[in-house]
Design a protein around this motif. Structure first.
Motif, PDB file in Angstrom:
ATOM      1  N   ALA A 182     -86.628 -10.257  74.465  1.00  0.00           N
ATOM      2  CA  ALA A 182     -87.028 -10.566  73.251  1.00  0.00           C
ATOM      3  C   ALA A 182     -87.324  -9.391  72.158  1.00  0.00           C
ATOM      4  O   ALA A 182     -87.122  -9.293  71.173  1.00  0.00           O
ATOM      5  N   TYR A 183     -87.438  -8.109  72.823  1.00  0.00           N
ATOM      6  CA  TYR A 183     -87.928  -6.968  72.326  1.00  0.00           C
ATOM      7  C   TYR A 183     -86.846  -6.272  71.378  1.00  0.00           C
ATOM      8  O   TYR A 183     -86.884  -5.392  70.634  1.00  0.00           O
ATOM      9  N   GLU A 184     -85.576  -6.924  71.463  1.00  0.00           N
ATOM     10  CA  GLU A 184     -84.496  -6.403  70.653  1.00  0.00           C
ATOM     11  C   GLU A 184     -84.529  -6.815  69.091  1.00  0.00           C
ATOM     12  O   GLU A 184     -84.045  -6.218  68.652  1.00  0.00           O
ATOM     13  N   ALA A 218     -86.617  -3.427  75.120  1.00  0.00           N
ATOM     14  CA  ALA A 218     -85.384  -4.363  75.371  1.00  0.00           C
ATOM     15  C   ALA A 218     -84.865  -4.140  76.481  1.00  0.00           C
ATOM     16  O   ALA A 218     -84.047  -3.316  76.831  1.00  0.00           O
ATOM     17  N   SER A 219     -84.585  -5.286  77.410  1.00  0.00           N
ATOM     18  CA  SER A 219     -83.553  -5.453  78.632  1.00  0.00           C
ATOM     19  C   SER A 219     -83.330  -6.594  78.923  1.00  0.00           C
ATOM     20  O   SER A 219     -83.781  -7.737  78.461  1.00  0.00           O
ATOM     21  N   VAL A 220     -82.216  -6.594  79.643  1.00  0.00           N
ATOM     22  CA  VAL A 220     -81.465  -8.184  80.042  1.00  0.00           C
ATOM     23  C   VAL A 220     -81.501  -7.884  81.563  1.00  0.00           C
ATOM     24  O   VAL A 220     -80.666  -7.201  82.085  1.00  0.00           O
ATOM     25  N   LEU A 221     -82.177  -8.732  81.959  1.00  0.00           N
ATOM     26  CA  LEU A 221     -81.928  -8.971  83.435  1.00  0.00           C
ATOM     27  C   LEU A 221     -80.669  -9.600  84.112  1.00  0.00           C
ATOM     28  O   LEU A 221     -80.288 -10.211  83.144  1.00  0.00           O
ATOM     29  N   PRO A 222     -80.142  -9.187  85.366  1.00  0.00           N
ATOM     30  CA  PRO A 222     -80.665  -8.514  86.410  1.00  0.00           C
ATOM     31  C   PRO A 222     -80.600  -6.996  86.279  1.00  0.00           C
ATOM     32  O   PRO A 222     -80.399  -6.151  87.254  1.00  0.00           O
ATOM     33  N   GLU A 223     -80.824  -6.374  85.168  1.00  0.00           N
ATOM     34  CA  GLU A 223     -80.563  -4.787  84.819  1.00  0.00           C
ATOM     35  C   GLU A 223     -81.693  -4.297  84.020  1.00  0.00           C
ATOM     36  O   GLU A 223     -82.280  -4.849  83.297  1.00  0.00           O
TER      37      GLU A 223
END
Length: 238
Positions: free
Chosen positions: A71-73, A136-141
């Motif tokens: 969400a932080y994007e 901001a990040s997108v799992l699984p990374e």
């Protein structure tokens, strides 16, 4: 569903597709059986952090805390508006299923709403003051170094949405959370939205233990969703 397909499913989401609701610092302390001594002076990752206020208040206790979330994007002001709308919508939904929850800590829907508003208010204020602490990040990374954090916390994502995220996604995400963690990972709760224990939990624990991790399911002092009162505690053996 393949890992790439699941990653594309959760990446690049429009703001309307994201639910931006969080828990308070006090809730986190109960969910993860934490004491003030355990967080003081520690580097801590909250992932996914959502609109939770843990990171901001943990810093007040001397922790070096960072939150990560897809969400932080989005722009902070948009997240604040969306979060308040999500709280209002959630309260309306809860009116019809109050029997599925325990109200010992909150007492009423009104009190719960106040706590959810307090969480997002504190979170947004901290995001504006320390934007670099919300990644901001997108799992699984994750965009962090190996063993960057002493402690990683993960609430209401893994296991909770087991009907949408398969066993491989769970394993890869947990391994990634462990990669960036020096000592221990705590995941809450261990049940899905229906209150059922994660169906692949025993297999998952066996895989982790086979890789040298120490795992345990520990009861906590927090229970809002009925049956959701246990965390998975994973410790790196030395």
């Amino acid at each position: 569903m393949s890992r790439d397909e699941q990653k594309s499913r959760v990446s690049g989401l429009e703001l309307a597709q994201i639910i931006f609701i969080g828990r308070t610092f006090e809730e986190y302390m109960k969910m993860f059986n934490l004491t003030e001594e355990e967080i003081r002076g520690k580097s801590i990752l909250d992932c996914p952090g959502g609109a939770c206020s843990f990171s901001s208040h943990a810093r007040e206790w001397g922790a070096d805390s960072i939150a990560a979330d897809i969400a932080y994007e989005h722009e902070i002001g948009q997240l604040e508006v969306k979060g308040l709308q999500d709280i209002e919508h959630t309260m309306k939904q809860l009116e019809h299923v109050q029997d599925k929850y325990r109200w010992d800590d909150f007492g009423s829907l009104h009190s719960l709403e106040e706590e959810r508003r307090r969480a997002i208010t504190d979170c947004v204020a901290d995001m504006r003051r320390f934007p670099d602490r919300y990644v901001a990040s997108v799992l699984p990374e994750l965009p962090f170094a190996d063993e960057q954090f002493d402690l990683t916390l993960s609430a209401h994502f893994l296991f909770t949405y087991a009907d949408r995220l398969d066993a491989e996604f769970h394993l890869q995400t947990i391994l990634e959370l462990l990669r960036v963690t020096k000592r221990e990972l705590r995941i809450f709760p261990t049940v899905d939205l229906s209150g059922k224990r994660y169906e692949h939990m025993d297999e998952l624990k066996a895989i982790l233990e086979g890789r040298g991790y120490i795992t345990s399911e520990e009861k906590t002092s927090y229970e809002f969703q009925r049956g959701a009162h246990t965390m998975l505690h994973i410790v790196k053996s030395r």
